[in-house]
Design a protein around this motif. Structure first.
Motif, short mmCIF file in Angstrom:
data_model
loop_
_atom_site.label_atom_id
_atom_site.label_comp_id
_atom_site.label_asym_id
_atom_site.label_seq_id
_atom_site.Cartn_x
_atom_site.Cartn_y
_atom_site.Cartn_z
N ASN A 179 0.86 -1.18 0.00
CA ASN A 179 0.00 0.00 0.00
C ASN A 179 0.90 1.23 0.00
O ASN A 179 2.09 1.12 0.28
CB ASN A 179 -0.92 0.03 1.24
CG ASN A 179 -0.15 -0.29 2.51
OD1 ASN A 179 0.77 0.40 2.89
ND2 ASN A 179 -0.52 -1.38 3.17
N THR A 181 0.59 5.21 1.52
CA THR A 181 -0.06 6.37 2.13
C THR A 181 1.04 7.31 2.62
O THR A 181 2.18 6.88 2.80
CB THR A 181 -0.95 5.95 3.31
OG1 THR A 181 -0.17 5.20 4.26
CG2 THR A 181 -2.12 5.09 2.84
N TYR A 215 -5.04 -3.90 -5.23
CA TYR A 215 -6.06 -3.24 -6.05
C TYR A 215 -6.88 -2.25 -5.23
O TYR A 215 -7.41 -1.27 -5.76
CB TYR A 215 -6.99 -4.29 -6.66
CG TYR A 215 -7.99 -3.75 -7.65
CD1 TYR A 215 -7.63 -3.52 -8.98
CD2 TYR A 215 -9.30 -3.46 -7.26
CE1 TYR A 215 -8.55 -3.03 -9.89
CE2 TYR A 215 -10.23 -2.97 -8.16
CZ TYR A 215 -9.85 -2.74 -9.47
OH TYR A 215 -10.76 -2.24 -10.38
N ASP A 216 -6.97 -2.47 -3.92
CA ASP A 216 -7.79 -1.62 -3.06
C ASP A 216 -7.11 -0.31 -2.70
O ASP A 216 -7.73 0.58 -2.11
CB ASP A 216 -8.16 -2.37 -1.77
CG ASP A 216 -8.95 -3.64 -2.05
OD1 ASP A 216 -9.55 -3.74 -3.13
OD2 ASP A 216 -8.94 -4.54 -1.18
N ASP A 217 -5.85 -0.17 -3.03
CA ASP A 217 -5.10 1.06 -2.76
C ASP A 217 -5.22 1.98 -3.98
O ASP A 217 -4.80 1.63 -5.08
CB ASP A 217 -3.63 0.72 -2.48
CG ASP A 217 -2.82 1.95 -2.10
OD1 ASP A 217 -2.48 2.72 -3.01
OD2 ASP A 217 -2.53 2.13 -0.91
N LYS A 218 -5.77 3.17 -3.76
CA LYS A 218 -6.07 4.05 -4.90
C LYS A 218 -4.82 4.50 -5.64
O LYS A 218 -4.84 4.69 -6.86
CB LYS A 218 -6.90 5.25 -4.46
CG LYS A 218 -6.22 6.16 -3.47
CD LYS A 218 -7.14 7.32 -3.08
CE LYS A 218 -6.45 8.28 -2.12
NZ LYS A 218 -7.34 9.41 -1.73
N THR A 219 -3.71 4.68 -4.91
CA THR A 219 -2.46 5.09 -5.57
C THR A 219 -1.93 3.98 -6.46
O THR A 219 -1.48 4.23 -7.58
CB THR A 219 -1.40 5.48 -4.51
OG1 THR A 219 -1.89 6.57 -3.74
CG2 THR A 219 -0.09 5.87 -5.17
N ARG A 221 -3.73 1.50 -7.73
CA ARG A 221 -4.67 1.17 -8.80
C ARG A 221 -4.47 2.05 -10.02
O ARG A 221 -4.86 1.68 -11.14
CB ARG A 221 -6.11 1.27 -8.27
CG ARG A 221 -7.12 0.58 -9.19
CD ARG A 221 -8.45 0.29 -8.49
NE ARG A 221 -9.09 1.48 -7.97
CZ ARG A 221 -9.32 1.71 -6.69
NH1 ARG A 221 -8.93 0.83 -5.78
NH2 ARG A 221 -9.93 2.80 -6.30
N THR A 222 -3.85 3.23 -9.86
CA THR A 222 -3.58 4.08 -11.03
C THR A 222 -2.63 3.40 -12.01
O THR A 222 -2.61 3.74 -13.19
CB THR A 222 -2.96 5.43 -10.59
OG1 THR A 222 -1.71 5.18 -9.93
CG2 THR A 222 -3.88 6.18 -9.65
N TRP A 234 -2.95 -8.77 -9.33
CA TRP A 234 -3.68 -7.92 -8.39
C TRP A 234 -4.22 -8.75 -7.23
O TRP A 234 -4.54 -9.93 -7.39
CB TRP A 234 -4.85 -7.23 -9.10
CG TRP A 234 -4.42 -6.22 -10.12
CD1 TRP A 234 -4.34 -6.42 -11.47
CD2 TRP A 234 -4.00 -4.87 -9.88
NE1 TRP A 234 -3.90 -5.27 -12.09
CE2 TRP A 234 -3.69 -4.30 -11.14
CE3 TRP A 234 -3.87 -4.09 -8.74
CZ2 TRP A 234 -3.26 -2.99 -11.28
CZ3 TRP A 234 -3.44 -2.78 -8.87
CH2 TRP A 234 -3.14 -2.23 -10.13
N SER A 236 -7.05 -8.30 -3.71
CA SER A 236 -8.09 -7.45 -3.13
C SER A 236 -8.82 -8.21 -2.02
O SER A 236 -8.99 -9.43 -2.11
CB SER A 236 -9.11 -7.03 -4.21
OG SER A 236 -10.20 -6.34 -3.63
#
Length: 451
Positions: A179, A181, A215-219, A221-222, A234, A236
């Motif tokens: 992940n 953040t 896949y659940d991490d928005k950064t 997933r880009t 991936w 999830s």
């Protein structure tokens, strides 16, 4: 790999574990080694060693005659010595890149803001159960330069952003990012710099290599819509995706419209949803290395939580004490809170500053009805309290020391409560490391007696 260090001038900056092991490796390779550390007492210990010259100062005259500079994780690429090295064309390498360039066998690199230590340890556990040769190293335990073996093995390497920011030619065979953040902004200055240092793990990977992403991490997933050379797998815990996902107590793998059950995770000992991500990544690595489903399931179910990571310490007078000293960022503390969402919590926060915002954490505390009290101590006390006030959190108590915080929490706790040390901050105001902080917490708890 060809020995490009023989008879070359190499300056090693930073003499903790990684600097020491870099020196030993480079001496074996026949380099002319120079060492520097800003701790002069540490530097003195290297006097009189064969083929080892002490650099009392990092000046321009010294740096410009070097062929290579090896920097420890604690040395930022923004340091003046690194800038001088770049100016004079001196090749700057991290200890991580030095080690991986000589490692024989597969490199399995794991990075991310949270979960990388547990994930690495679980992968190593799976490989040992499967009787596959493996070494656990990097940011966890011993540096990779201390583990260069004469035969092929699987190198499970925890890679921090500090190690990755200067990695130019690093190429793992398998890589995973748990992940991303905001973290360590005191070092990386911006989130984009921090993110890019993490992305260095795969920039040299090729089509035959494998990159495992959350896949659940928005950064992360880009990256689905970007050109990335390695094959992406991936994972999830929220959605049924092409890749590995969780449904109930089972892990499934979906590929080309075919879905199969891989393992059952009903009996795992790891607490919290966040550990499901660690399990999925470790599973994906194990499958890539041809470990059987049966062995992976046994390894996952037998794996014990790590010290300082949601570690249950003791129950005293009906109160559970949990050591999560490894949570050194607000996001990791939010994850810890989620793991205990059904239990009344007394939360211990505070430490040294990493230039992180505590607003998101304060908002989480405000909307978590199970948090009875927040005890705040350390250098970040006022910053945390400002965020708590901003979101209307009133159930906090400021104390003047770490020990006082434990004492207050114990005095106010009732049977059925959980006292959770999950500081959301680094430890360097009172302690040398998060490990020392966790050990002091455990020492305190072990002295408590039931009445």
């Amino acid at each position: 790999m060809k020995n490009k260090f023989k008879n070359k001038n190499v300056l090693i900056v930073g003499l903790k574990k990684s600097g020491e092991s870099s020196l030993e490796l480079l001496q074996k390779l026949g380099a002319f080694c120079y060492v520097y550390d800003d701790n002069k007492d540490v530097l003195k210990c290297y006097g009189g060693r064969d083929n080892c010259n002490i650099a009392s100062f990092l000046d321009e005259d010294l740096i410009k005659v070097m062929d290579y500079m090896i920097i420890s994780p604690g040395v930022s690429i923004y340091c003046e010595c690194v800038k001088l090295a770049n100016l004079y064309g001196v090749k700057v390498l991290s200890e991580l890149e030095l080690g991986t360039s000589f490692a024989r066998g597969k490199i399995i690199g794991i990075t991310g803001t949270n979960g990388k230590t547990t994930t690495c340890s679980l992968i190593y556990h799976i490989l040992k159960i499967a009787k596959h040769p493996a070494v656990l190293c990097g940011n966890i335990g011993e540096p990779i330069t201390a583990n260069i073996l004469p035969f092929k093995t699987n190198y499970v390497v925890e890679m921090s952003s500090f190690q990755l920011e200067s990695a130019e030619k690093l190429r793992p065979n398998i890589a995973a990012i748990t992940n991303i953040t905001p973290n360590h902004l005191d070092r990386h200055l911006t989130f984009n710099n921090y993110r890019d240092s993490k992305f260095n793990i795969f920039k040299n990977m090729q089509h035959c290599d494998t990159l495992i992403l959350n896949y659940d991490d928005k950064t992360l997933r880009t990256l689905k819509n970007q050109k990335v050379h390695p094959k992406i797998i991936w994972i999830s815990i929220k959605d049924e995706i092409d890749g590995y996902f969780v449904e109930g107590h089972k892990v499934f793998y979906k590929h080309k419209n075919k879905t199969e059950c891989v393992i059952d995770i009903e009996n795992i000992k790891l607490v919290g949803k966040h550990n499901l991500y660690n399990i999925l990544i470790a599973l994906a690595v194990g499958k890539k290395l041809k470990v059987s489903d049966k062995v992976i399931e046994f390894a996952v179910s037998s794996f014990e939580p790590l010290t300082h990571r949601l570690q249950f310490v003791k129950n005293v007078n009906g109160v559970d004490y949990v050591n999560d000293s490894k949570s050194t960022s607000p996001d990791s503390t939010i994850t810890a809170i989620d793991a205990f969402h059904k239990k009344p919590l007394i939360l211990l926060l505070g430490g040294s500053d990493k230039n992180a915002s505590f607003d998101k954490l304060a908002k989480k505390i405000k909307h978590s009805s199970n948090i009875k009290l927040v005890v705040v101590s350390g250098a970040t006390s006022q910053k945390i309290i400002s965020s708590l006030k901003k979101y209307g959190v009133k159930n906090y108590h400021k104390v003047s020391s770490f020990l006082e915080g434990l004492t207050v929490a114990t005095k106010l706790a009732e049977s059925g409560d959980t006292i959770l040390l999950s500081p959301a901050c680094a430890s360097f105001d009172y302690f040398r490391s998060f490990e020392e902080r966790g050990e002091k917490f455990c020492e305190y708890v072990e002295k408590l007696k039931n009445t």
